[in-house]
Design a protein around this motif. Structure first.
Motif, PDB file in Angstrom:
ATOM      1  N   GLY A  21      -3.812   1.741  -3.600  1.00 39.94           N
ATOM      2  CA  GLY A  21      -5.005   1.877  -4.424  1.00 39.94           C
ATOM      3  C   GLY A  21      -4.746   1.406  -5.844  1.00 39.94           C
ATOM      4  N   ALA A  39     -11.471  -4.960  -8.831  1.00 42.38           N
ATOM      5  CA  ALA A  39     -10.646  -4.451  -7.730  1.00 42.38           C
ATOM      6  C   ALA A  39     -11.461  -4.298  -6.451  1.00 42.38           C
ATOM      7  N   TYR A  44      -9.864  -3.686  -2.850  1.00 43.01           N
ATOM      8  CA  TYR A  44      -9.396  -2.306  -3.057  1.00 43.01           C
ATOM      9  C   TYR A  44     -10.489  -1.339  -2.616  1.00 43.01           C
ATOM     10  N   LEU A 244      -2.214  -6.517  -4.332  1.00 46.94           N
ATOM     11  CA  LEU A 244      -2.842  -6.255  -3.041  1.00 46.94           C
ATOM     12  C   LEU A 244      -2.290  -7.142  -1.934  1.00 46.94           C
TER      13      LEU A 244
END
Length: 276
Positions: A21, A39, A44, A244
């Motif tokens: 996260g 994000a 995310y 990510l």
């Protein structure tokens, strides 16, 4: 929209938390709105904030402005040390929901045990009430050491689903992780890059070069392979994407052994017994 799918960790109450996260500590309110929006666009689905961060308003604005459905995003916030106590925590939680502009959060945490105040047991009972009401789907703690957890488990009836603590290759928290694993408590890592300092470690650099990735990606991958939930913070869009992009490679046994040898107990933040 990214096609990256982040795996989830199943918590002891059956809820699923995305294993990777975004943390937003020390991100100003206006900037938080932009960072969280970016994000979410990248893929995310897990945002970690706190009342102390002063950016719940910005996080909430980003959630409402996004095309991503609210129920698809795992939101964590926390009660601060000065807000601890049963009634105080209930009021603090209401204030957090108002700032976030939502009727619930996925996870509510006690931010620090703040042992000198000696209120975390009563605070936990408030979290139990909040969970019973369904306004926090899961409840847990942050920065609790083994002795704090032992007391909490001995004096209350609900086991925290998670303990969010500082963890990174220099502070691997083996004793705490073993204690939590035996009781079904997931462990989540804040400051997973030791505020960036571990990225200059030569061993991390060699591992990253071996896999053709950035040092931060190698460290985040280590967290994932340790079974930790991890919430690296950045306000840079390129690093948001890079952090990510850690599911296309895997650290091998040699890499894991090398990182295991880096554990020195060095903290980038404060010791929990010295806060509050």
């Amino acid at each position: 929209m990214s096609d990256i799918t982040v795996p989830s960790v199943v918590l002891s109450d059956g809820a699923r938390i995305p294993q990777l996260g975004l943390g937003v500590y020390k991100v100003a309110d206006d900037e938080a709105r932009t960072v969280v929006a970016t994000a979410l666009e990248l893929g995310y689905r897990h945002v970690d904030t706190a009342s102390f961060y002063g950016n719940e308003v910005g996080v909430g604005q980003a959630l409402r402005a996004s095309d991503v459905p609210r129920d698809d995003v795992f939101v964590t916030t926390k009660v601060w040390n000065t807000e601890q106590g049963f009634d105080e925590t209930l009021r603090a939680f209401d204030a957090s929901l108002e700032r976030l502009g939502t009727d619930h959060v996925e996870l509510y945490l006690i931010h620090w045990p703040a042992p000198t105040q000696d209120k975390y047991v009563d605070t936990w009972r408030a979290l139990e009430r909040i969970a019973e009401e369904g306004r926090a789907r899961s409840i847990g703690v942050s920065n609790f050491q083994v002795h704090h957890l032992e007391r909490l488990l001995g004096e209350t009836s609900v086991v925290p689903v998670i303990d969010q603590v500082e963890a990174h290759p220099w502070l691997q928290q083996h004793e705490l992780r073993e204690f939590c694993a035996a009781r079904g408590i997931a462990v989540e890592a804040w400051s997973p890059l030791a505020r960036g300092r571990v990225l200059d470690d030569a061993a991390i650099g060699r591992i990253a070069a071996k896999h053709g990735v950035e040092p931060a990606q190698a460290v985040i991958r280590w967290h994932l392979q340790q079974g930790l939930v991890v919430i690296p913070k950045t306000v840079n869009a390129l690093r948001l994407a890079s952090n990510l992009d850690v599911f296309g490679f895997e650290l091998d046994e040699d890499d894991l052994a090398t990182i295991a040898a880096l554990d020195s107990g060095e903290r980038s933040g404060s010791h929990p017994d010295q806060v509050g």
